[in-house]
Design an enzyme around this catalytic site. Sequence first.
Site, PDB file in Angstrom:
ATOM      1  N   CYS A  38       0.860  -1.180   0.000  1.00 19.22           N
ATOM      2  CA  CYS A  38       0.000   0.000   0.000  1.00 19.22           C
ATOM      3  C   CYS A  38       0.897   1.231   0.000  1.00 19.22           C
ATOM      4  O   CYS A  38       1.776   1.351   0.860  1.00 19.22           O
ATOM      5  CB  CYS A  38      -0.900   0.004   1.229  1.00 19.22           C
ATOM      6  SG  CYS A  38      -1.842   1.530   1.425  1.00 19.22           S
ATOM      7  N   ASP A  45      -0.435  -5.609   0.281  1.00 18.38           N
ATOM      8  CA  ASP A  45      -1.731  -5.849  -0.355  1.00 18.38           C
ATOM      9  C   ASP A  45      -1.614  -7.169  -1.116  1.00 18.38           C
ATOM     10  O   ASP A  45      -0.623  -7.402  -1.818  1.00 18.38           O
ATOM     11  CB  ASP A  45      -2.073  -4.734  -1.356  1.00 18.38           C
ATOM     12  CG  ASP A  45      -2.662  -3.510  -0.686  1.00 18.38           C
ATOM     13  OD1 ASP A  45      -3.287  -3.662   0.379  1.00 18.38           O
ATOM     14  OD2 ASP A  45      -2.501  -2.409  -1.236  1.00 18.38           O
ATOM     15  N   VAL A  60       3.217 -14.894 -23.831  1.00 17.65           N
ATOM     16  CA  VAL A  60       3.951 -14.626 -22.592  1.00 17.65           C
ATOM     17  C   VAL A  60       4.620 -15.917 -22.124  1.00 17.65           C
ATOM     18  O   VAL A  60       3.980 -16.970 -22.037  1.00 17.65           O
ATOM     19  CB  VAL A  60       2.999 -14.112 -21.490  1.00 17.65           C
ATOM     20  CG1 VAL A  60       3.719 -13.980 -20.158  1.00 17.65           C
ATOM     21  CG2 VAL A  60       2.361 -12.806 -21.891  1.00 17.65           C
ATOM     22  N   GLU A  61       5.895 -15.818 -21.793  1.00 11.71           N
ATOM     23  CA  GLU A  61       6.621 -16.959 -21.225  1.00 11.71           C
ATOM     24  C   GLU A  61       6.326 -16.973 -19.727  1.00 11.71           C
ATOM     25  O   GLU A  61       6.471 -15.956 -19.045  1.00 11.71           O
ATOM     26  CB  GLU A  61       8.121 -16.795 -21.509  1.00 11.71           C
ATOM     27  CG  GLU A  61       8.921 -18.073 -21.349  1.00 11.71           C
ATOM     28  CD  GLU A  61       9.255 -18.378 -19.911  1.00 11.71           C
ATOM     29  OE1 GLU A  61       9.107 -19.546 -19.512  1.00 11.71           O
ATOM     30  OE2 GLU A  61       9.630 -17.455 -19.157  1.00 11.71           O
ATOM     31  N   HIS A  79      -4.058  -0.013  -6.373  1.00 12.97           N
ATOM     32  CA  HIS A  79      -4.617  -1.139  -7.123  1.00 12.97           C
ATOM     33  C   HIS A  79      -4.849  -0.785  -8.592  1.00 12.97           C
ATOM     34  O   HIS A  79      -4.525  -1.561  -9.492  1.00 12.97           O
ATOM     35  CB  HIS A  79      -5.932  -1.603  -6.495  1.00 12.97           C
ATOM     36  CG  HIS A  79      -5.793  -2.028  -5.073  1.00 12.97           C
ATOM     37  ND1 HIS A  79      -6.881  -2.151  -4.245  1.00 12.97           N
ATOM     38  CD2 HIS A  79      -4.717  -2.351  -4.311  1.00 12.97           C
ATOM     39  CE1 HIS A  79      -6.492  -2.535  -3.045  1.00 12.97           C
ATOM     40  NE2 HIS A  79      -5.175  -2.656  -3.059  1.00 12.97           N
ATOM     41  N   GLU A  80      -5.433   0.385  -8.810  1.00 13.51           N
ATOM     42  CA  GLU A  80      -5.756   0.810 -10.180  1.00 13.51           C
ATOM     43  C   GLU A  80      -4.484   0.993 -11.002  1.00 13.51           C
ATOM     44  O   GLU A  80      -4.419   0.587 -12.164  1.00 13.51           O
ATOM     45  CB  GLU A  80      -6.536   2.124 -10.138  1.00 13.51           C
ATOM     46  CG  GLU A  80      -7.857   2.054  -9.382  1.00 13.51           C
ATOM     47  CD  GLU A  80      -7.729   2.165  -7.857  1.00 13.51           C
ATOM     48  OE1 GLU A  80      -8.781   2.098  -7.194  1.00 13.51           O
ATOM     49  OE2 GLU A  80      -6.608   2.303  -7.332  1.00 13.51           O
TER      50      GLU A  80
END
Length: 133
Positions: A38, A45, A60-61, A79-80
């Site tokens: 946070c 978080d 994506v590997e 978070h966003e």
Amino acid sequence: MPSPTHTVPQSHVDTFPNPNPERDYTIRIRMPEFTCLCPKTGQPDFAELALEYVPNERCVELKALKLYIWSFRDRGAFHEAVTNEILGTLVAATAPRFMRLTGTFNVRGGLYTSVVAEFRASGWQPPAPVALP
């Protein structure tokens, strides 16, 4: 005696050639152990990230993805912001036809947060769903 090799977080994502670039198909990856800090309190978080994408030329590997996700463990991030940053990095690395990242964050102070960020390549349209009898 050789020293053990230690795995460390990384700030980039490796890719590999899509084995079936002629076909639209969906790859889904669950990452149930995502952590960051946070930015206000410094407390951890915890979240589950869910990646869904329709690859174009690159995929994506998975080990590289794990090491990239690990790089957020000691970083402060809202978070966003972190959900959109991860999506941006993955889109830049793979240039997919479509990509969606959902971050479902654990409760903090009685609040649950889910963030959904999407990318759609210009001109790409999803195929029509097939309805079977």
